[in-house]
Design an enzyme around this catalytic site. Structure first.
Site, PDB file in Angstrom:
ATOM      1  N   PHE A 117       0.841  -1.189   0.000  1.00 21.66           N
ATOM      2  CA  PHE A 117       0.000   0.000   0.000  1.00 21.66           C
ATOM      3  C   PHE A 117       0.878   1.241   0.000  1.00 21.66           C
ATOM      4  O   PHE A 117       2.059   1.185   0.352  1.00 21.66           O
ATOM      5  CB  PHE A 117      -0.928  -0.012   1.231  1.00 21.66           C
ATOM      6  CG  PHE A 117      -2.388  -0.057   0.859  1.00 21.66           C
ATOM      7  CD1 PHE A 117      -2.940  -1.186   0.297  1.00 21.66           C
ATOM      8  CD2 PHE A 117      -3.213   1.051   1.061  1.00 21.66           C
ATOM      9  CE1 PHE A 117      -4.283  -1.229  -0.066  1.00 21.66           C
ATOM     10  CE2 PHE A 117      -4.557   1.021   0.717  1.00 21.66           C
ATOM     11  CZ  PHE A 117      -5.101  -0.110   0.149  1.00 21.66           C
ATOM     12  N   GLN A 231      -8.453  14.477   3.283  1.00 21.21           N
ATOM     13  CA  GLN A 231      -7.715  13.647   2.333  1.00 21.21           C
ATOM     14  C   GLN A 231      -8.427  13.510   0.991  1.00 21.21           C
ATOM     15  O   GLN A 231      -9.594  13.131   0.945  1.00 21.21           O
ATOM     16  CB  GLN A 231      -7.502  12.253   2.920  1.00 21.21           C
ATOM     17  CG  GLN A 231      -6.786  11.312   1.956  1.00 21.21           C
ATOM     18  CD  GLN A 231      -6.188  10.122   2.678  1.00 21.21           C
ATOM     19  OE1 GLN A 231      -6.887   9.182   3.025  1.00 21.21           O
ATOM     20  NE2 GLN A 231      -4.900  10.170   2.920  1.00 21.21           N
ATOM     21  N   HIS A 233      -8.337  11.219  -2.152  1.00 15.90           N
ATOM     22  CA  HIS A 233      -7.833   9.961  -2.687  1.00 15.90           C
ATOM     23  C   HIS A 233      -7.568  10.196  -4.168  1.00 15.90           C
ATOM     24  O   HIS A 233      -8.416  10.745  -4.861  1.00 15.90           O
ATOM     25  CB  HIS A 233      -8.877   8.861  -2.481  1.00 15.90           C
ATOM     26  CG  HIS A 233      -8.341   7.478  -2.696  1.00 15.90           C
ATOM     27  ND1 HIS A 233      -7.916   7.042  -3.925  1.00 15.90           N
ATOM     28  CD2 HIS A 233      -8.156   6.457  -1.845  1.00 15.90           C
ATOM     29  CE1 HIS A 233      -7.486   5.789  -3.800  1.00 15.90           C
ATOM     30  NE2 HIS A 233      -7.619   5.413  -2.555  1.00 15.90           N
ATOM     31  N   LEU A 243     -14.820   5.208  -5.495  1.00 11.99           N
ATOM     32  CA  LEU A 243     -13.423   4.895  -5.190  1.00 11.99           C
ATOM     33  C   LEU A 243     -12.910   3.699  -5.985  1.00 11.99           C
ATOM     34  O   LEU A 243     -13.564   2.665  -6.062  1.00 11.99           O
ATOM     35  CB  LEU A 243     -13.334   4.576  -3.693  1.00 11.99           C
ATOM     36  CG  LEU A 243     -12.000   4.017  -3.166  1.00 11.99           C
ATOM     37  CD1 LEU A 243     -10.934   5.094  -3.193  1.00 11.99           C
ATOM     38  CD2 LEU A 243     -12.177   3.489  -1.754  1.00 11.99           C
ATOM     39  N   GLU A 246      -6.599   2.010  -3.641  1.00 14.93           N
ATOM     40  CA  GLU A 246      -5.151   2.143  -3.775  1.00 14.93           C
ATOM     41  C   GLU A 246      -4.496   0.797  -4.090  1.00 14.93           C
ATOM     42  O   GLU A 246      -3.391   0.738  -4.632  1.00 14.93           O
ATOM     43  CB  GLU A 246      -4.615   2.668  -2.436  1.00 14.93           C
ATOM     44  CG  GLU A 246      -3.182   3.100  -2.430  1.00 14.93           C
ATOM     45  CD  GLU A 246      -2.903   3.978  -1.205  1.00 14.93           C
ATOM     46  OE1 GLU A 246      -3.584   5.009  -1.051  1.00 14.93           O
ATOM     47  OE2 GLU A 246      -2.030   3.627  -0.416  1.00 14.93           O
ATOM     48  N   ARG A 288      -1.033   9.450  -0.565  1.00 11.23           N
ATOM     49  CA  ARG A 288      -2.179  10.017  -1.275  1.00 11.23           C
ATOM     50  C   ARG A 288      -2.077  11.524  -1.465  1.00 11.23           C
ATOM     51  O   ARG A 288      -2.460  12.049  -2.500  1.00 11.23           O
ATOM     52  CB  ARG A 288      -3.459   9.684  -0.515  1.00 11.23           C
ATOM     53  CG  ARG A 288      -3.769   8.212  -0.565  1.00 11.23           C
ATOM     54  CD  ARG A 288      -4.950   7.847   0.306  1.00 11.23           C
ATOM     55  NE  ARG A 288      -5.210   6.414   0.186  1.00 11.23           N
ATOM     56  CZ  ARG A 288      -6.108   5.747   0.892  1.00 11.23           C
ATOM     57  NH1 ARG A 288      -6.845   6.387   1.775  1.00 11.23           N
ATOM     58  NH2 ARG A 288      -6.283   4.459   0.718  1.00 11.23           N
ATOM     59  N   HIS A 356     -12.050  11.982   0.352  1.00 10.66           N
ATOM     60  CA  HIS A 356     -12.167  10.602   0.804  1.00 10.66           C
ATOM     61  C   HIS A 356     -12.248  10.464   2.324  1.00 10.66           C
ATOM     62  O   HIS A 356     -12.970   9.625   2.837  1.00 10.66           O
ATOM     63  CB  HIS A 356     -10.950   9.830   0.287  1.00 10.66           C
ATOM     64  CG  HIS A 356     -10.966   8.364   0.571  1.00 10.66           C
ATOM     65  ND1 HIS A 356     -12.025   7.562   0.219  1.00 10.66           N
ATOM     66  CD2 HIS A 356     -10.052   7.551   1.167  1.00 10.66           C
ATOM     67  CE1 HIS A 356     -11.759   6.299   0.587  1.00 10.66           C
ATOM     68  NE2 HIS A 356     -10.592   6.270   1.177  1.00 10.66           N
ATOM     69  N   ARG A 391      -3.270  10.644   6.179  1.00 10.53           N
ATOM     70  CA  ARG A 391      -3.391   9.242   6.575  1.00 10.53           C
ATOM     71  C   ARG A 391      -2.835   8.324   5.497  1.00 10.53           C
ATOM     72  O   ARG A 391      -3.048   8.571   4.300  1.00 10.53           O
ATOM     73  CB  ARG A 391      -4.866   8.906   6.796  1.00 10.53           C
ATOM     74  CG  ARG A 391      -5.131   7.455   7.125  1.00 10.53           C
ATOM     75  CD  ARG A 391      -6.589   7.202   7.433  1.00 10.53           C
ATOM     76  NE  ARG A 391      -7.447   7.290   6.269  1.00 10.53           N
ATOM     77  CZ  ARG A 391      -7.637   6.298   5.390  1.00 10.53           C
ATOM     78  NH1 ARG A 391      -6.992   5.153   5.526  1.00 10.53           N
ATOM     79  NH2 ARG A 391      -8.442   6.462   4.365  1.00 10.53           N
TER      80      ARG A 391
END
Lengths: 586, 247
Positions: A117, A231, A233, A243, A246, A288, A356, A391
């Site tokens: 990730f 955030q 994304h 979405l 990721e 991100r 996001h 995050r």
């Protein structure tokens, strides 16, 4: 008004709320637990999380690695003592879910599989294909059915917290199916109400994510922390904001501009890595915030791909092959075909950054406790803070488990501390006042403002001024706009004045929550005159540790603007440094 | 971007004011790529704020927006306007009482789900310190598809048996019980059998397969039900013909 007497009231039945409820039931089956949510548990937005949950499990990884990835990923705004607790508890919680039946993907030897990730230097993201949140939510919900002491109040919308002598002692909620108000007397309250992404027009967040839990705590005098950190994304479908996880990039997908160039190499995230062989913490496995910001620059340079829904970039997964896509990213394929008419097996998918997640939220400490005695918070609505200014993907699913449980344990400690029971007169007074406010809203006429009208103006202001890049002038304008919208909100007039499942009333109340949260976002953003993580100021382009290595706290100001002050960041072992995603570490 | 005017015919019912359900027509200016849910949201925002329905994720994972669309149980967020011509008729899910407009009362399903014990009853207890249970990809595959049920209840709206015999536990709840029965970590099948092998359990199913046809996640509840029937039949023969094998 009917009164429900309970020991612990939990507001929100998504991942954090369910985890808290189970922890309470396991700790003491005699505890009375009221699990209150405006939707049935399985509708909570935890279900939409795709990629997975981070926790150190493999022998080549270490807690120290997870700690450093998280702290650097958060641009050193995370509280490091809280991160240490979080990463230590993370593997235990993920194993616990496995013991409850979560269908994690497996290695051939039967051990749990993990994937790569963004911003993580090792593979440590546990996953269930690309429906990890869905499976976590359903595992928790189904496990909760085992415990008779968890009494659910499905489709109850909480309107206010009840306070007595400076303690939280319950709440008032509307039962949607009847419209009646119910008073919950509780010795402790846990807020697990989720984020507030719906204040923006283009978001991965479902309709339920309207910041209700944040707003309740805020109005009860608990500050909202670090709200300016929103955030984006990088990879949402331009048509709907849906979405695409990721994990698309974790599995090897790459991002292209209109010239077919993997442009992240031009923004400090290169050099280019071989196709289909992703390298930790670089290029498409950058964090991100950096990737969303890179897209913004590409757009300015005219390198974006035009679509009928606006500018986009291309997410190319063709080289992964049909078998791998179907095995590991089946939802991504389905969504791309359904909502964009593009099959990722044969064509690159247009994507663009989309709101996001809220890094900020209700001010909590390492115990998930707020400054208001008797009130705890966990999940996206809370800010502990482990996520700092940005995050890392797959930390939030783990966070709601770790701090959902922690909130439950802290609530039990509070019950055992022998606090005297709340005064019935105080709670009755608070409940009557809450009822009077709802009645006034229901009966108001001649105001002329509509829910849909104000909501649209709020979303436009947030998109225009509180997006990926911000500046002082725009934020000041947004503060003025939000103040104006909150004034006009007092003149909202409902079209529906009936009792049963009145969504006109519900949406009006949700709009009230979003307006309060949105004002906290722009007011905190205006005051933070630096750029850090997801908060980027064109007029203050550098991080400024001397002035702003601290948490913003927004205090509710009633009809007026919030007051902003600051709290220190806890640093244990990692001094602020350079966030390096250039591949130099590899 | 192409636009299109869509005629929606939406069931309205308000228990406080209506003696019976009625239909209301809305002419809605839509974009060609919209789903039925987008059209309903457009009605709610611009034409009629009193219309009530459930929705949240808009990506077919939360299961909120199940409704009858031209007589078929469907998720409104995954029903594309491009697949419909003429008037689109939208009604609440069949076989459930109407709470208001498109909102149904789902107490019956929630109670049945709980009855089938849809949680892991470990075959062998394991402490957290011992780490995860081992489960091979092949073992995972034996139950994985049944975990995908999002409780949207389209299968109940499609099931002719549930329409006739409301006591029938129904496709989703039985599939979820079967999901745990099939899990290599689980030892709870006997505890679940009394519900799902009872008269109103699996034997009410007449195998029309309608549940599997409408399932948006391809859970294939019909397959789960048939597998449960076979296993229950084997149980019966073992118990009656070879009683010495009984535990």
């Amino acid at each position: 008004m009917e009164t429900v007497h309970t020991d612990v009231a939990i507001l929100g039945a998504g991942g954090a709320g369910l985890r808290a409820a189970i922890a309470l039931a396991e700790a003491d089956p005699k505890l009375r637990i009221a699990l209150i949510s405006k939707v049935y548990p399985m509708r909570s937005h935890t279900c939409a999380a795709e990629g997975g949950a981070a926790g150190v499990i493999k022998p080549d990884d270490s807690l120290e690695h997870h700690f450093h990835d998280t702290v650097a990923g958060g641009d050193w705004l995370s509280d490091q003592d809280v991160v240490e607790y979080f990463i230590r508890e993370a593997p235990r919680e993920l194993v616990q879910l496995e013991h409850w039946g979560c269908p994690w993907n497996r290695e051939p030897d039967g051990s749990v599989a993990v994937r790569s990730f963004g911003g993580m230097q090792k593979q440590r993201t546990w996953f269930a294909a690309d429906k990890s949140g869905f499976h976590i939510l359903h595992t928790l919900f189904q496990t909760s059915l085992k415990h008779p002491s968890i009494e659910r109040f499905d489709e109850f919308y909480a309107t206010e917290l009840l306070l007595d002598e400076g303690r939280c002692a319950g709440l008032v909620a509307i039962e949607m199916r009847s419209g009646r108000l119910v008073r919950f007397d509780a010795r402790a309250v846990i807020v697990a109400g989720g984020g507030a992404g719906r204040m923006f027009p283009f978001t991965t967040n479902g309709a339920v994510k309207t910041g209700d839990g944040m707003a309740l705590a805020y109005r009860a005098g608990v500050p909202l922390k670090d709200m300016e950190f929103v955030q984006y994304h990088p990879t949402g479908l331009p048509s709907t904001g849906t979405l695409l996880t990721e994990a698309c990039r974790g599995e090897g997908g790459v991002l292209l501009n209109k010239n077919g160039r993997r442009f992240l190499q031009d923004y400090g995230m290169g050099p280019e890595t071989p196709l289909g062989k992703p390298v930790f913490k670089t290029m498409e496995l950058g964090p991100r915030d950096r990737i969303s910001q890179a897209f913004w620059h590409e757009q300015k340079k005219g390198n974006a791909v035009p679509t009928q829904w606006g500018d986009a970039m291309l997410l190319d997964m063709r080289h992964l092959g049909e078998k791998k896509i179907d095995e590991r990213l089946p939802l991504v394929r389905d969504m791309s075909i359904s909502y964009m008419s593009v099959d990722p097996v044969t064509d690159p998918v247009p994507v663009r950054p989309v709101v996001h997640y809220m890094m900020g939220g209700i001010h909590t400490d390492i115990r998930a406790a707020t400054p208001l005695p008797g009130l705890y918070a966990a999940g996206e609505c809370a800010c502990g803070s482990i996520n700092g200014a940005n995050r890392l993907g797959s930390n939030s699913l783990t966070e709601l488990l770790v701090f959902g449980r922690r909130a439950a344990l802290s609530a039990i400690e509070h019950l055992q501390s022998g606090a005297p029971p709340a005064s019935d007169a105080a709670l009755a007074g608070g409940a009557a006042a809450a009822q009077a406010r709802i009645r006034e809203l229901m009966q108001r006429s001649g105001g002329g403002e509509t829910v849909a009208g104000l909501r649209k103006e709020m979303m436009q202001a947030m998109e225009q001024h509180a997006g990926i890049y911000r500046n002082g002038e725009g934020l000041a304008e947004a503060c003025g706009k939000l103040a104006d919208l909150r004034r006009r909100y007092a003149r909202i007039e409902l079209h529906d004045r009936t009792n049963v499942y009145n969504t006109d009333l519900l949406q009006a109340l949700e709009l009230g929550s979003m307006l309060d949260c949105a004002e906290a976002v722009v007011a905190s953003a205006l005051e933070r005159r630096e750029s850090r993580g997801a908060h980027q100021r064109l007029d203050f382009a550098a991080r400024d540790d001397a002035k702003f290595l601290k948490h913003s706290l927004a205090w509710y100001g009633g009809a007026g603007a919030p007051r902003i002050d600051y709290a220190p960041v806890s640093i244990t072992s990692s001094q602020p440094g350079v966030r390096d995603y250039s591949g130099a570490h590899a | 971007m192409s636009e299109r005017r869509v005629e929606l015919e939406v069931l309205r019912y308000h228990p406080e004011t209506d003696a019976a359900p009625r239909f209301q027509r809305y002419s809605v200016d839509c974009r060609e790529e919209w789903v039925v849910l987008d059209a309903l949201n457009h009605v709610k925002e611009t034409l009629d704020p009193t219309l009530s329905y459930r929705w949240s994720c808009h990506m077919a994972v939360c299961g909120s927006c199940g409704m009858m669309i031209n007589g078929e149980p469907r998720l409104a967020c995954k029903s594309f306007l491009r697949d419909y011509q003429g008037v689109i008729r939208v009604e609440p899910l069949a076989h459930f009482p109407i709470e208001r407009d498109l909102v149904t009362v789902i107490d019956d399903f929630m109670a049945k789900l709980k009855r089938v014990k849809p949680y892991l009853i470990p075959a062998q207890a394991r402490a957290l310190e011992q780490g995860e249970y081992r489960q091979t990809p092949a073992e995972l595959k034996r139950y994985k598809q049944f975990t995908l049920c999002m409780n949207c209840m389209l299968c109940y709206a499609a099931c002719p048996e549930y329409g006739l015999i409301p006591k029938f536990i129904g496709p989703a709840a039985i599939s979820l019980a079967h999901r745990y029965n099939q899990d290599s970590r689980d030892g709870g099948r006997a505890a679940r059998q009394e519900e799902i092998a009872a008269a109103e359990g699996v034997w009410e199913c007449s195998f029309t397969g309608a549940c599997s046809e409408v399932c948006p996640e391809h859970v294939d509840p019909a397959a789960a039900l048939q597998q449960v029937k076979i296993k229950s039949t084997v149980d019966w023969y073992l118990a009656h013909l070879m009683p010495w094998l009984k535990k």
